[in-house]
Motif scaffolding. Structure first.
Motif, mmCIF file in Angstrom:
data_model
loop_
_atom_site.group_PDB
_atom_site.id
_atom_site.type_symbol
_atom_site.label_atom_id
_atom_site.label_comp_id
_atom_site.label_asym_id
_atom_site.label_seq_id
_atom_site.Cartn_x
_atom_site.Cartn_y
_atom_site.Cartn_z
ATOM 1 N N THR A 239 0.831 -1.199 0.000
ATOM 2 C CA THR A 239 0.000 0.000 0.000
ATOM 3 C C THR A 239 0.867 1.250 0.000
ATOM 4 O OG1 THR A 239 -1.867 1.101 1.087
ATOM 5 C CG2 THR A 239 -0.161 0.201 2.508
ATOM 6 N N ASP A 240 0.334 2.304 -0.591
ATOM 7 C CA ASP A 240 1.009 3.590 -0.631
ATOM 8 C C ASP A 240 0.324 4.564 0.315
ATOM 9 O OD1 ASP A 240 3.045 3.510 -3.006
ATOM 10 O OD2 ASP A 240 1.236 2.552 -3.756
ATOM 11 N N PHE A 241 1.113 5.480 0.873
ATOM 12 C CA PHE A 241 0.596 6.582 1.659
ATOM 13 C C PHE A 241 0.700 7.857 0.839
ATOM 14 C CE2 PHE A 241 2.767 3.899 4.972
ATOM 15 C CZ PHE A 241 1.616 3.337 5.477
ATOM 16 N N GLU A 242 -0.199 8.784 1.070
ATOM 17 C CA GLU A 242 -0.056 10.089 0.453
ATOM 18 C C GLU A 242 1.257 10.711 0.902
ATOM 19 O OE1 GLU A 242 -4.602 11.626 -0.296
ATOM 20 O OE2 GLU A 242 -3.525 12.342 1.446
ATOM 21 N N GLY A 243 1.914 11.398 -0.035
ATOM 22 C CA GLY A 243 3.185 12.026 0.289
ATOM 23 C C GLY A 243 4.388 11.195 -0.102
ATOM 24 N N GLY A 244 4.182 10.027 -0.716
ATOM 25 C CA GLY A 244 5.294 9.242 -1.239
ATOM 26 C C GLY A 244 5.691 8.042 -0.415
ATOM 27 N N GLY A 245 5.052 7.806 0.736
ATOM 28 C CA GLY A 245 5.392 6.640 1.542
ATOM 29 C C GLY A 245 4.810 5.364 0.968
ATOM 30 N N ARG A 246 5.381 4.241 1.392
ATOM 31 C CA ARG A 246 4.909 2.947 0.902
ATOM 32 C C ARG A 246 5.303 1.856 1.890
ATOM 33 N NH1 ARG A 246 7.382 -0.552 -4.121
ATOM 34 N NH2 ARG A 246 5.713 -2.087 -4.313
ATOM 35 N N LEU A 247 4.413 0.895 2.107
ATOM 36 C CA LEU A 247 4.708 -0.301 2.878
ATOM 37 C C LEU A 247 4.384 -1.509 2.022
ATOM 38 C CD1 LEU A 247 5.324 -1.983 5.449
ATOM 39 C CD2 LEU A 247 2.916 -1.672 6.094
ATOM 40 N N LEU B 134 9.582 -0.535 4.123
ATOM 41 C CA LEU B 134 8.717 0.545 4.584
ATOM 42 C C LEU B 134 9.433 1.847 4.269
ATOM 43 C CD1 LEU B 134 6.413 1.870 6.281
ATOM 44 C CD2 LEU B 134 7.884 1.535 8.283
ATOM 45 N N ARG B 135 8.737 2.751 3.574
ATOM 46 C CA ARG B 135 9.314 4.043 3.196
ATOM 47 C C ARG B 135 8.455 5.156 3.772
ATOM 48 N NH1 ARG B 135 9.068 3.452 -2.002
ATOM 49 N NH2 ARG B 135 7.419 4.930 -2.562
ATOM 50 N N LEU B 136 9.090 6.109 4.452
ATOM 51 C CA LEU B 136 8.378 7.221 5.067
ATOM 52 C C LEU B 136 9.186 8.498 4.923
ATOM 53 C CD1 LEU B 136 7.194 5.706 8.470
ATOM 54 C CD2 LEU B 136 5.729 6.319 6.545
ATOM 55 N N GLU B 137 8.493 9.607 4.806
ATOM 56 C CA GLU B 137 9.161 10.899 4.855
ATOM 57 C C GLU B 137 9.169 11.370 6.308
ATOM 58 O OE1 GLU B 137 8.781 15.449 3.148
ATOM 59 O OE2 GLU B 137 7.928 13.788 1.997
ATOM 60 N N LEU B 138 10.370 11.519 6.859
ATOM 61 C CA LEU B 138 10.540 11.914 8.253
ATOM 62 C C LEU B 138 11.500 13.089 8.320
ATOM 63 C CD1 LEU B 138 10.959 8.390 9.884
ATOM 64 C CD2 LEU B 138 8.904 9.803 9.885
ATOM 65 N N ASN B 139 11.069 14.165 8.964
ATOM 66 C CA ASN B 139 11.893 15.362 9.127
ATOM 67 C C ASN B 139 12.422 15.873 7.789
ATOM 68 O OD1 ASN B 139 11.625 15.207 11.983
ATOM 69 N ND2 ASN B 139 13.271 13.688 12.056
ATOM 70 N N GLY B 140 11.552 15.830 6.771
ATOM 71 C CA GLY B 140 11.900 16.378 5.466
ATOM 72 C C GLY B 140 12.728 15.479 4.582
ATOM 73 N N ALA B 141 13.042 14.256 5.010
ATOM 74 C CA ALA B 141 13.844 13.331 4.205
ATOM 75 C C ALA B 141 13.129 11.988 4.090
ATOM 76 C CB ALA B 141 15.223 13.135 4.821
ATOM 77 N N MET B 142 13.254 11.349 2.935
ATOM 78 C CA MET B 142 12.680 10.026 2.740
ATOM 79 C C MET B 142 13.611 8.987 3.356
ATOM 80 S SD MET B 142 9.866 8.815 1.470
ATOM 81 C CE MET B 142 9.333 9.988 0.232
ATOM 82 N N ARG B 143 13.053 8.161 4.264
ATOM 83 C CA ARG B 143 13.829 7.112 4.919
ATOM 84 C C ARG B 143 13.236 5.759 4.537
ATOM 85 N NH1 ARG B 143 17.205 9.554 8.425
ATOM 86 N NH2 ARG B 143 17.902 7.543 9.233
ATOM 87 N N VAL B 144 14.114 4.775 4.369
ATOM 88 C CA VAL B 144 13.688 3.438 3.955
ATOM 89 C C VAL B 144 14.122 2.424 5.004
ATOM 90 C CG1 VAL B 144 13.835 1.651 2.183
ATOM 91 C CG2 VAL B 144 13.864 4.066 1.518
#
Length: 280
Positions: free
Chosen positions: A205-213, A227-237
């Motif tokens: 599934t994708d999250f709004e804003g570019g995240g994905r699990l 798992l990909r998330l935008e945290l503190n202005g940076a994309m973390r994987v």
């Protein structure tokens, strides 16, 4: 199988590590060697095509838009060559400028994309309109090669009006603590109505804003995914190495614990290239 823009319960076979060059080359393996390939595309006369090079290798001319939202807060998911991608506007930039993230469907390599820019912002996400130009590539590598401490994160979603103990209605949430840093990401749920009364063996599934699990259970019972998330202005994987949870009381809700190992934060190791795509 075409990737659908919502939660999928399906079997996924994760291949061994394959280099980016192998996965991104055209089918005949030609290397560009010199100047970059021409990325000028006229989307008014062609659709679902891409052009460009990555690390000197021509890409196949395959592209397609799977889901998108037009407007100032635009967001989309799509496919270019071997790569599944998400892209979204960067809030601090002009309306036609965003950033993206590519994941190789062959090797699961994670590719950061610093800029995703519409050639004509007035025509973004319009059939026959502007091409989308990707630039500023870098790689974080693949979860197949990741090393580091395993940590735990909680994930929940609700596709019902009641919500769960930790998720509001129609919401996905990732929360917990990683390396002493609190994590609490809530996103509108982009899932589809499901009727599954057990822990899903695979999820995408994708999250709004570019995240994905995404993850899948392997034949030996282990799990593989990211798992990909935008945290503190940076994309973390983060690489998913384990999934636990109880069978849900409601088939439209789920609460899971994810065992994850951090892969890295964008940007990664620079890659040379530029790619454009007509997505309609």
């Amino acid at each position: 199988m075409q990737r659908l823009p919502f939660l999928l319960f399906r079997t996924v076979f994760v291949l061994g590590a394959v280099s980016l060059l192998a996965s991104a080359c055209s089918s005949d393996g030609n290397a560009g060697g010199g100047a970059s390939a021409n990325t000028d595309l006229d989307c008014s006369s062609q659709s679902h095509v891409s052009a460009g090079q990555l690390e000197g290798h021509d890409l196949r001319g395959e592209a397609g838009l799977l889901q998108g939202r037009a407007g100032d807060n635009w967001y989309l998911q799509g496919v270019v060559d071997d790569f599944y991608f998400t892209a979204a506007r960067t809030p601090s930039e002009d309306v036609g400028v965003g950033r993206a993230h590519f994941t190789s469907e062959t090797s699961a390599e994670q590719i950061c994309v610093a800029k995703a820019e519409w050639v004509d912002p007035a025509e973004l996400l319009q059939a026959g309109g502007s091409a989308l130009l990707f630039s500023g590539f870098s790689t974080l590598g693949s979860c197949a090669d990741v090393q580091g401490p395993t940590q735990k994160l909680n994930f929940c979603y609700s596709y019902s009006a009641t919500g769960t103990a930790n998720c509001d209605s129609y919401e996905a949430r990732v929360f917990g603590e990683l390396s002493g840093t609190p994590i609490d990401e809530r996103r509108p749920w982009l899932g589809a109505r499901q009727h599954v009364s057990e822990i899903p063996e695979s999820l995408d599934t994708d999250f709004e804003g570019g995240g994905r699990l995404e993850y899948a259970q392997q034949s030996d019972g282990s799990y593989s995914g990211s798992l990909r998330l935008e945290l503190n202005g940076a994309m973390r994987v983060y690489c998913v190495k384990g999934v636990t949870g109880a069978a849900p009381a409601d088939a439209e809700q789920q609460e899971l614990t994810l065992d994850v190992v951090e892969l890295g934060s964008c940007p990664g190791t620079p890659l040379a290239g530029e790619i454009s795509a007509c997505l309609y």
